[in-house]
Design a protein around this motif. Structure first.
Motif, mmCIF file in Angstrom:
data_model
loop_
_atom_site.group_PDB
_atom_site.id
_atom_site.type_symbol
_atom_site.label_atom_id
_atom_site.label_comp_id
_atom_site.label_asym_id
_atom_site.label_seq_id
_atom_site.Cartn_x
_atom_site.Cartn_y
_atom_site.Cartn_z
ATOM 1 N N THR A 1 16.211 80.320 54.683
ATOM 2 C CA THR A 1 16.325 80.412 54.249
ATOM 3 C C THR A 1 16.055 79.626 53.310
ATOM 4 N N PHE B 1 15.287 81.035 49.103
ATOM 5 C CA PHE B 1 15.899 79.888 47.506
ATOM 6 C C PHE B 1 14.848 80.020 47.335
ATOM 7 N N PHE C 1 13.542 82.616 45.529
ATOM 8 C CA PHE C 1 14.441 83.510 44.027
ATOM 9 C C PHE C 1 14.226 82.817 43.026
ATOM 10 N N PRO D 1 16.703 90.738 44.746
ATOM 11 C CA PRO D 1 16.954 90.122 45.260
ATOM 12 C C PRO D 1 15.584 90.665 46.823
ATOM 13 N N ARG E 1 24.033 87.663 53.862
ATOM 14 C CA ARG E 1 24.556 86.512 53.333
ATOM 15 C C ARG E 1 23.382 86.080 51.300
ATOM 16 N N LEU E 2 22.490 85.998 52.496
ATOM 17 C CA LEU E 2 21.654 84.617 51.126
ATOM 18 C C LEU E 2 21.312 86.223 49.813
ATOM 19 N N ASP E 3 21.115 87.513 50.105
ATOM 20 C CA ASP E 3 21.142 88.174 49.226
ATOM 21 C C ASP E 3 21.480 87.958 47.969
ATOM 22 N N ARG E 4 23.490 87.562 47.891
ATOM 23 C CA ARG E 4 24.013 87.222 47.058
ATOM 24 C C ARG E 4 24.487 86.207 46.280
ATOM 25 N N TYR E 5 22.810 84.901 46.418
ATOM 26 C CA TYR E 5 22.747 84.104 45.884
ATOM 27 C C TYR E 5 21.679 84.664 45.012
ATOM 28 N N TYR E 6 20.714 85.431 45.086
ATOM 29 C CA TYR E 6 19.837 86.143 44.421
ATOM 30 C C TYR E 6 20.042 85.201 42.648
ATOM 31 N N PRO F 1 22.292 83.708 41.020
ATOM 32 C CA PRO F 1 22.429 82.643 40.646
ATOM 33 C C PRO F 1 21.122 81.884 40.731
ATOM 34 N N VAL F 2 20.957 81.550 41.597
ATOM 35 C CA VAL F 2 19.373 80.311 42.122
ATOM 36 C C VAL F 2 18.530 80.363 40.972
#
Length: 316
Positions: free
Chosen positions: A94, A98, A101, A107, A176-181, A183-184
């Motif tokens: 994780t 991040f 990113f 992503p 799941r982490l792919d979705r946060y690319y 915004p981070v």
């Protein structure tokens, strides 16, 4: 041969790509936001140097975020996701995502898919960023280098995830982490501005930190990495006969965190060590060995000396 290696070595998989207006519109927006804007920001920052000298804070943000994001890309995206060169605890996976990113290279799921597509068709039709598919004349070679360096990201076919990354498609944490690319990635641009505002207490200080810790850092960091696509498929030494034009660039190994031993990597794509010897500096592998000693990673894959000797084309 495991599932990942099958994807990298099966040339038939290059057929499984799609080109739709929707994908192209997303690519063009991403290209403008994270390639064109950093370029313009770099011009602005350099121009401002005539009136405002760069401070220590700006340099700390520039180099700090560069290497944080760089280690995230090479260890997280490249060696872990795309090539399965090591296994890691979920908290570390994780963290690496991040960190990656912040480099705004896309992503993780699509990054790994594109990279496996590249290996499956390196310097052949289907390779999304080869500099060697545009002809042999000077202008054609120049066009190829420009394409491989940056222009391929503006519009390209999209590799099918079920064909290129079936393992990641089943990885719930990565999906799941792919979705946060996004915004981070955006937070990585806002953060230097906030630090600058808090430290300098002026809007000009905030702007300068935003430029050097955000846009200039993105422009320099990403183009150093993209040079592996372009320059190191054109110039450099070929230690191994890999069937493509991948080459090694010793002189930039430190700033690329070992990624510039590109011919070594194409010869042994599953290796966590790109340098393959202590005298070929691979900072990312050094960090990986430290994490292995701490028990954070395991199953670190490195080819044996016998395998390296068998594949060696000539000393280099």
């Amino acid at each position: 041969m495991d599932e990942t290696e099958a994807v990298l070595t099966d040339p038939t998989r290059r057929r499984f790509t799609a080109a739709t207006p929707y994908h192209h519109s997303l690519q063009q927006r991403h290209f403008f936001l994270f390639e064109v804007v950093p370029f313009l920001g770099t011009i602005t920052a350099v121009t401002m140097l005539f009136w405002i000298p760069i401070g220590a804070l700006e340099l700390i943000l520039f180099f700090g975020l560069w290497y944080i994001s760089g280690f995230g890309v090479t260890l997280g995206y490249h060696r872990h996701l795309a090539h399965k060169a090591f296994k890691a605890k979920d908290w570390l996976r994780t963290t690496l995502m991040f960190m990656a990113f912040l480099a705004t290279q896309g992503p993780p799921i699509s990054w790994a898919a594109f990279h496996r597509l590249h290996h499956g068709s390196s310097d052949e039709p289907g390779d999304p960023h080869s500099p060697n598919l545009h002809g042999q004349g000077f202008s054609s070679r120049l066009k190829g280098l420009l394409h491989a360096q940056v222009m391929w990201m503006r519009k390209h076919d999209y590799p099918g995830v079920t064909h290129f990354i079936p393992d990641l498609y089943r990885d719930k944490l990565m999906m799941r982490l792919d979705r946060y690319y996004l915004p981070v990635a955006m937070a990585g641009l806002i953060f230097p501005a906030l630090v600058g505002a808090a430290y300098y207490q002026t809007w000009l200080g905030a702007l300068n930190c935003f430029l050097w810790g955000g846009l200039v850092r993105l422009f320099v960091c990403d183009h150093v990495i993209w040079s592996i696509n372009s320059v190191l498929h054109t110039f450099g030494k070929r230690r191994f006969n890999t069937g493509d034009e991948s080459r090694n660039g010793y002189l930039i190994s430190i700033i690329t965190l070992g990624e510039s031993f590109h011919n070594n990597h194409h010869a042994f794509p599953g290796s966590a060590n790109f340098g393959l010897a202590w005298y070929r500096p691979d900072p990312a592998y050094w960090v990986l060995k430290l994490m292995e000693n701490l028990g954070w990673v395991w199953d670190v894959r490195v080819p044996s000396k016998e395998r390296i000797k068998e594949k060696t084309r000539r000393p280099g």
